[in-house]
Write an enzyme that holds these catalytic residues in place. Structure first.
Site, mmCIF file in Angstrom:
data_model
loop_
_atom_site.group_PDB
_atom_site.id
_atom_site.type_symbol
_atom_site.label_atom_id
_atom_site.label_comp_id
_atom_site.label_asym_id
_atom_site.label_seq_id
_atom_site.Cartn_x
_atom_site.Cartn_y
_atom_site.Cartn_z
ATOM 1 N NE ARG A 57 -1.760 -1.430 3.562
ATOM 2 C CZ ARG A 57 -1.919 -0.996 4.650
ATOM 3 N NH1 ARG A 57 -2.890 -0.496 5.253
ATOM 4 N NH2 ARG A 57 -1.067 -1.579 5.845
ATOM 5 C CG ASN A 74 -3.421 -4.550 3.807
ATOM 6 O OD1 ASN A 74 -2.918 -4.612 2.857
ATOM 7 N ND2 ASN A 74 -2.905 -4.319 5.070
#
Length: 97
Positions: free
Chosen positions: A24, A42
Site C-alpha cells: 500500500r 488491505n
C-alpha cells in the site's frame, strides 16, 4: 470538452503475497509519481483493494504497476473494474476492510 470527461477511475483487487510487504505504501508513492489519486487498503481475505483516479494513460500505468507490485511482493492476479470518478484530491492509505 469538459475536463471531468477525461478522468477515469478503476478499482483493482490484487491477490498474492501483497500484505506485510509495503504494497500500500509503495502504491501511494507510485500514485504520487504518476499524478493519480485514490486509495489502497488491505482486505481481510489477504488481498489489497485499490482505487485509482486520473487521466486514462496515468491510471493505466498505475494498473500496470499493480500487476508487478513493489520488491518483496508476489502478485498472483489483479481484477480490474471501472468505477465512478469521485474527485479524490490525493492517494490515501485506508484502514483494513
Amino acid at each position: 470538452m469538459n475536463p471531468r470527461e477525461s478522468i477515469v477511475r478503476r478499482r483493482a483487487v490484487v491477490t498474492g503475497m501483497v500484505q506485510g510487504v509495503g504494497f500500500r505504501w509503495s502504491a501511494r508513492e507510485q500514485a504520487h509519481r504518476l499524478g493519480v489519486t485514490g486509495w489502497a487498503r488491505n482486505r481481510v481475505d489477504g488481498s489489497v483493494e485499490v482505487e485509482v483516479e486520473g487521466e486514462p494513460a496515468s491510471v493505466e500505468r498505475m494498473v500496470a504497476w499493480l500487476r508487478s507490485g513493489p520488491p518483496g511482493s508476489a502478485v498472483d492476479d489483479v481484477r480490474v473494474s471501472d468505477a465512478q470518478p469521485d474527485g479524490d484530491d490525493a492517494f490515501r492509505i485506508r484502514q483494513t476492510e
